[in-house]
Design an enzyme around this catalytic site. Structure first.
Site, PDB file in Angstrom:
ATOM      1  N   PRO A 102      37.867  42.952  34.864  1.00 10.73           N
ATOM      2  CA  PRO A 102      36.736  43.402  34.044  1.00 10.73           C
ATOM      3  C   PRO A 102      35.417  43.037  34.704  1.00 10.73           C
ATOM      4  O   PRO A 102      35.265  41.950  35.279  1.00 10.73           O
ATOM      5  CB  PRO A 102      36.935  42.646  32.725  1.00 10.73           C
TER       6      PRO A 102
ATOM      7  N   GLY B  35      27.878  42.585  34.402  1.00  6.22           N
ATOM      8  CA  GLY B  35      26.666  42.696  35.214  1.00  6.22           C
ATOM      9  C   GLY B  35      26.845  42.261  36.647  1.00  6.22           C
ATOM     10  O   GLY B  35      25.933  42.379  37.457  1.00  6.22           O
ATOM     11  N   GLY B  36      28.012  41.714  36.991  1.00  5.04           N
ATOM     12  CA  GLY B  36      28.265  41.302  38.370  1.00  5.04           C
ATOM     13  C   GLY B  36      27.587  40.002  38.756  1.00  5.04           C
ATOM     14  O   GLY B  36      27.301  39.780  39.931  1.00  5.04           O
TER      15      GLY B  36
ATOM     16  N   SER C 231      28.665  36.702  38.198  1.00  3.06           N
ATOM     17  CA  SER C 231      29.479  35.485  38.284  1.00  3.06           C
ATOM     18  C   SER C 231      29.120  34.668  39.524  1.00  3.06           C
ATOM     19  O   SER C 231      28.892  35.213  40.605  1.00  3.06           O
ATOM     20  CB  SER C 231      30.964  35.846  38.346  1.00  3.06           C
TER      21      SER C 231
ATOM     22  N   GLU D  98      37.455  34.913  30.219  1.00  2.00           N
ATOM     23  CA  GLU D  98      37.133  35.487  31.532  1.00  2.00           C
ATOM     24  C   GLU D  98      37.963  36.713  31.894  1.00  2.00           C
ATOM     25  O   GLU D  98      38.298  36.932  33.058  1.00  2.00           O
ATOM     26  CB  GLU D  98      37.266  34.411  32.621  1.00  2.00           C
ATOM     27  N   GLY D  99      38.315  37.506  30.900  1.00  5.71           N
ATOM     28  CA  GLY D  99      39.058  38.728  31.173  1.00  5.71           C
ATOM     29  C   GLY D  99      40.505  38.509  31.535  1.00  5.71           C
ATOM     30  O   GLY D  99      41.183  39.451  31.971  1.00  5.71           O
ATOM     31  N   THR D 100      41.030  37.307  31.344  1.00  4.05           N
ATOM     32  CA  THR D 100      42.426  37.041  31.698  1.00  4.05           C
ATOM     33  C   THR D 100      43.381  37.328  30.547  1.00  4.05           C
ATOM     34  O   THR D 100      44.586  37.480  30.761  1.00  4.05           O
ATOM     35  CB  THR D 100      42.621  35.581  32.137  1.00  4.05           C
ATOM     36  N   PHE D 101      42.878  37.380  29.298  1.00  2.00           N
ATOM     37  CA  PHE D 101      43.709  37.657  28.125  1.00  2.00           C
ATOM     38  C   PHE D 101      43.523  39.078  27.614  1.00  2.00           C
ATOM     39  O   PHE D 101      44.398  39.630  26.951  1.00  2.00           O
ATOM     40  CB  PHE D 101      43.384  36.692  26.986  1.00  2.00           C
TER      41      PHE D 101
ATOM     42  N   TYR E  24      22.371  19.863  35.723  1.00  2.76           N
ATOM     43  CA  TYR E  24      22.363  21.047  36.587  1.00  2.76           C
ATOM     44  C   TYR E  24      21.806  20.637  37.944  1.00  2.76           C
ATOM     45  O   TYR E  24      20.643  20.221  38.055  1.00  2.76           O
ATOM     46  CB  TYR E  24      21.502  22.127  35.945  1.00  2.76           C
TER      47      TYR E  24
END
Length: 536
Positions: free
Chosen positions: A135, A138-139, A141, A268-271, A457
């Protein structure tokens, strides 16, 4: 059917964002790099897109034809241009790989479904024909979450959700909005703003990331002190899986068993593929007030932020840069290397709401910060931070082109452990990079706060030595090992992807991994969804 090109975020194929927004390094930054990490004047050569050699598409003619019948011929794209734009995310490793003169990996096709029925049909077909599906929102990651990993499958396709770009519903009475997963951050604010509402979710990726991506990665925005993390905003969502559709969230709260929404948030699109999200929204604030602060050291500033958070005075934004980040002036991004703040640590506060609410919260917060060692610097530094808060990735790209190594990483821990964890990660990074022959400039800020703890951060700048990919991987491993060993979470808001996956067993334990695998086996029995991510 064709779609306007502006629907595709204008991300450069080998850098962050809009090429028109890219900025060369200032003389101040160049001088800083010479002094801090010994960087010379050499840079790296950049490839043109037409020079890139992609691995040939492994999608068979029969599979391409079948998928084209689902989405339409124009929305099953196999050109090198489309494949290259979906070849990964925007981490430093992603961008360094884009410089490779050898053969580069890319998905075998890019599919643009127009709705849930098409998404479900794609997942069913790919399950039956053993095609991996990644999936794509916006690209943006930065942890390898979009790597086109084939694994055991014969081919891999990128499932671009940009056509799911509608504000489906706005319930002004309840303060809820339903968005398609492909709506970008700016589009969400525009669509809500036309009706007098705002979502208030502003991560650094805001200009390009999507609602679905925010949900899939458990995103946290820079206004989290006021509006919460993205998972706090979610009231419901629809997820298409190879075996059916999950429609989750019937009421503001429920005791009907475990909250399955939280299982999908961060998956994260894994399920499954998140197609719609119902979100809490608020009225556009009447007033905004800014104030910057100086603290004599990081420990004093962190204690002041803790006092504010635990007292719940309610700033919308509260942040603290350490001594190094303050000295470099990284927080404002407008005049890096030319800071007018000498010594100490810079804090930023912003307040939004009604005039009366802003005034009362500002007064109480200011009194607490002052009584805990803070000195007010007025408005300008806080306004400068807001003006430049989405610009740091452009600086990273310029540094990489100049021959520097620049990347970020983040974690979170309890307040009592903040000094220990900060020191451990800083030492791990400087030590690992020193072994490659370069000093390192390690900067840190507190970006998100909670009653019991905060996120840290880190921004790292060093000289590129040898293979910069191997160089950064070694440094990131050292930092990640230090995070796990010293009580931090492996990721606070960057998600897991492929990069943090080796530490997930440390994060959730052996039994936790078994739970994740059981959910995966139930919802994605063929294992086609985003292989190689999240689950060890």
């Amino acid at each position: 059917m064709t779609y306007p090109e502006q629907l595709l975020p204008p991300m450069k194929w080998n850098a962050w964002g809009d090429p028109a927004e890219a900025k060369p390094l200032s003389e101040g930054i160049r001088e800083l790099l010479k002094q801090a990490v010994g960087l010379g004047d050499s840079g790296t050569q950049e490839l043109d897109a037409d020079q890139v050699r992609l691995r040939p598409s492994a999608l068979t003619e029969a599979d391409a034809g079948a998928l084209a019948r689902i989405v339409g011929a124009e929305d099953c794209r196999t050109s090198d241009r489309d494949r290259l734009l979906h070849a990964g995310g925007k981490s430093t490793l992603d961008l360094l790989r884009r410089k490779d003169t050898g053969v580069q990996d890319a998905p075998d096709a890019v599919l643009l479904p127009d709705g849930e029925d098409a998404v479900h049909a794609i997942l069913r077909y790919c399950s039956e024909h053993r095609i991996a599906v990644v999936p794509f929102g916006g690209g943006t990651s930065v942890v390898g979450g979009l790597d086109p990993t084939r694994g055991e499958f014969g081919a891999v396709v990128s499932l671009d959700l940009r056509r799911l770009d509608r504000l489906v519903d706005l319930d002004e009475i309840s303060g809820q909005a339903v968005f398609g997963a492909g709506v970008t951050g700016p589009a969400a604010e525009r669509l809500l703003g036309e009706r007098g509402f705002s979502l208030g979710h502003f991560p650094q990726s805001f200009e390009y990331a999507t609602i679905g991506g925010f949900a899939a990665t458990r995103s946290s925005g820079q206004d989290s002190a006021g509006y919460g993390r993205f998972n706090d905003m979610v009231r419901g969502l629809r997820v298409v899986t190879p075996v059916g559709v999950l429609d989750l969230g019937r009421a503001p709260e429920s005791a009907a068993g475990p909250d399955l929404r939280q299982l999908m948030l961060g998956s994260e699109g894994t399920f499954g593929v998140i197609t719609q999200v119902r979100l809490r929204v608020h009225r556009v604030p009447e007033a905004v007030r800014y104030e910057a602060w100086s603290f004599p050291d990081f420990e004093t500033g962190a204690a002041a932020l803790r006092a504010v958070t635990q007292t719940a005075t309610g700033p919308t934004v509260i942040r603290l840069s350490d001594e190094t980040e303050t000295g470099v002036n990284l927080a404002t991004t407008e005049a890096i290397g030319e800071s007018k703040i000498t010594g100490g640590c810079l804090g930023i506060t912003v307040f939004e709401g009604t005039e009366a609410h802003v005034e009362s919260r500002h007064a109480e917060t200011s009194a607490l910060l002052a009584s805990n060692g803070g000195t007010s610097l007025g408005e300008e530094a806080a306004r400068a931070w807001e003006r430049g808060r989405f610009g740091a990735p452009y600086l990273r790209d310029a540094l990489l082109s100049a021959g520097a190594l620049c990347e970020t990483l983040e974690t979170a821990t309890d307040w009592s452990n903040v000094p220990r964890l900060k020191s451990a990660v800083t030492d791990a990074l400087t030590g690992a990079l020193a072994q490659t022959g370069t000093p390192a400039l390690v900067m840190c800020h507190i970006s998100h706060v909670y009653p019991t703890g905060a996120s840290l951060y880190f921004t790292v700048v060093a000289g590129q030595r040898g293979d910069p990919i191997e160089q950064w991987q070694a440094a990131k491993k050292a930092a990640s090992d230090a995070i796990v060993a010293h009580g931090g979470t492996i990721t606070h808001h960057h998600a897991v992807g492929a990069d943090h996956r080796p530490w997930m067993r440390d994060e959730v334990g052996d039994l936790g991994v078994q739970v994740l695998r059981a959910v995966k086996a139930t919802l994605d029995p063929a294992g086609i969804l985003n292989p190689g991510k999240l689950i060890p």
